[in-house]
Design a protein around this motif. Structure first.
Motif, short mmCIF file in Angstrom:
data_model
loop_
_atom_site.label_atom_id
_atom_site.label_comp_id
_atom_site.label_asym_id
_atom_site.label_seq_id
_atom_site.Cartn_x
_atom_site.Cartn_y
_atom_site.Cartn_z
N ARG A 61 0.84 -1.20 0.00
CA ARG A 61 0.00 0.00 0.00
C ARG A 61 0.87 1.25 0.00
O ARG A 61 0.63 2.20 -0.76
CB ARG A 61 -0.92 -0.01 1.22
CG ARG A 61 -1.94 1.14 1.21
CD ARG A 61 -2.64 1.29 2.54
NE ARG A 61 -1.76 1.77 3.59
CZ ARG A 61 -1.35 3.04 3.72
NH1 ARG A 61 -1.73 3.96 2.87
NH2 ARG A 61 -0.54 3.39 4.70
N ARG A 62 1.92 1.26 0.80
CA ARG A 62 2.81 2.42 0.87
C ARG A 62 3.54 2.63 -0.45
O ARG A 62 3.70 3.76 -0.91
CB ARG A 62 3.83 2.24 1.99
CG ARG A 62 3.22 2.32 3.38
CD ARG A 62 4.28 2.12 4.44
NE ARG A 62 3.70 2.09 5.76
CZ ARG A 62 4.44 2.03 6.87
NH1 ARG A 62 5.76 1.98 6.81
NH2 ARG A 62 3.86 2.00 8.05
N ILE A 63 3.99 1.55 -1.05
CA ILE A 63 4.68 1.64 -2.34
C ILE A 63 3.75 2.18 -3.41
O ILE A 63 4.13 3.05 -4.20
CB ILE A 63 5.28 0.28 -2.74
CG1 ILE A 63 6.42 -0.08 -1.78
CG2 ILE A 63 5.75 0.29 -4.18
CD1 ILE A 63 6.87 -1.52 -1.88
N GLN A 64 2.52 1.67 -3.44
CA GLN A 64 1.54 2.14 -4.43
C GLN A 64 1.29 3.63 -4.26
O GLN A 64 1.21 4.37 -5.25
CB GLN A 64 0.21 1.37 -4.28
CG GLN A 64 0.29 -0.09 -4.61
CD GLN A 64 0.56 -0.33 -6.08
OE1 GLN A 64 0.23 0.46 -6.94
NE2 GLN A 64 1.21 -1.45 -6.36
N LEU A 66 3.37 5.87 -3.02
CA LEU A 66 4.55 6.58 -3.51
C LEU A 66 4.59 6.62 -5.03
O LEU A 66 4.93 7.65 -5.63
CB LEU A 66 5.82 5.92 -2.97
CG LEU A 66 6.10 6.12 -1.48
CD1 LEU A 66 7.25 5.22 -1.04
CD2 LEU A 66 6.41 7.57 -1.19
N LEU A 67 4.25 5.50 -5.67
CA LEU A 67 4.26 5.45 -7.13
C LEU A 67 3.21 6.40 -7.71
O LEU A 67 3.48 7.08 -8.71
CB LEU A 67 4.02 4.03 -7.62
CG LEU A 67 5.18 3.05 -7.39
CD1 LEU A 67 4.74 1.63 -7.72
CD2 LEU A 67 6.38 3.44 -8.22
N LYS A 68 2.05 6.45 -7.10
CA LYS A 68 1.01 7.35 -7.59
C LYS A 68 1.42 8.81 -7.47
O LYS A 68 1.19 9.60 -8.37
CB LYS A 68 -0.30 7.10 -6.86
CG LYS A 68 -1.00 5.85 -7.28
CD LYS A 68 -2.29 5.63 -6.53
CE LYS A 68 -2.92 4.31 -6.92
NZ LYS A 68 -4.15 4.05 -6.17
N SER A 69 2.05 9.14 -6.34
CA SER A 69 2.48 10.52 -6.18
C SER A 69 3.62 10.86 -7.15
O SER A 69 3.71 11.99 -7.64
CB SER A 69 2.90 10.81 -4.74
OG SER A 69 4.07 10.11 -4.41
N ALA A 70 4.46 9.89 -7.46
CA ALA A 70 5.55 10.11 -8.42
C ALA A 70 5.01 10.29 -9.83
O ALA A 70 5.56 11.06 -10.62
CB ALA A 70 6.54 8.95 -8.39
N GLN A 71 3.92 9.60 -10.15
CA GLN A 71 3.33 9.72 -11.48
C GLN A 71 2.70 11.09 -11.69
O GLN A 71 2.62 11.58 -12.80
CB GLN A 71 2.28 8.65 -11.70
CG GLN A 71 2.86 7.27 -11.91
CD GLN A 71 1.79 6.21 -12.07
OE1 GLN A 71 0.61 6.47 -11.84
NE2 GLN A 71 2.20 5.03 -12.45
N LYS A 72 2.27 11.73 -10.61
CA LYS A 72 1.63 13.04 -10.70
C LYS A 72 2.64 14.14 -10.98
O LYS A 72 2.28 15.20 -11.43
CB LYS A 72 0.86 13.34 -9.42
CG LYS A 72 -0.34 12.47 -9.23
CD LYS A 72 -1.04 12.78 -7.93
CE LYS A 72 -2.23 11.85 -7.71
NZ LYS A 72 -2.89 12.13 -6.44
N LYS A 73 3.90 13.88 -10.70
CA LYS A 73 4.93 14.92 -10.86
C LYS A 73 5.34 15.09 -12.29
O LYS A 73 5.28 14.45 -13.17
CB LYS A 73 6.15 14.58 -10.02
CG LYS A 73 5.86 14.70 -8.55
CD LYS A 73 7.10 14.41 -7.74
CE LYS A 73 6.78 14.58 -6.27
NZ LYS A 73 7.93 14.37 -5.44
#
Length: 73
Positions: A61-64, A66-73
């Motif tokens: 869940r934590r990794i997902q 982080l990945l979602k927030s990275a995709q928004k950048k």
């Protein structure tokens, strides 16, 4: 790869993510003698409440997140 992902469209980013996710899920943990020794060393602290553990579900869940927030950048 990082530079490419910054300019890639959503379709390409999702495709790369899907490939990497399937590779991560296909990976198995190898319990080497060193890993077993380290787990055995940490176990008493866990049992005594001196250290906290995170479940694999919570880690995912934590990794997902982080990945979602990275995709928004």
């Amino acid at each position: 790869l990082h530079s490419y992902l910054e300019v890639a469209d959503d379709k390409k980013v999702k495709a790369i993510y899907a490939i990497k996710e399937s590779q991560i899920e296909a990976s198995a943990v190898v319990y080497t003698d060193a890993l077993i020794a380290e787990l055995d060393r940490r176990y008493p602290d866990y049992k005594n409440g001196k250290s906290k553990m995170v479940t694999s579900r919570e880690s995912k869940r934590r990794i997902q997140k982080l990945l979602k927030s990275a995709q928004k950048k």
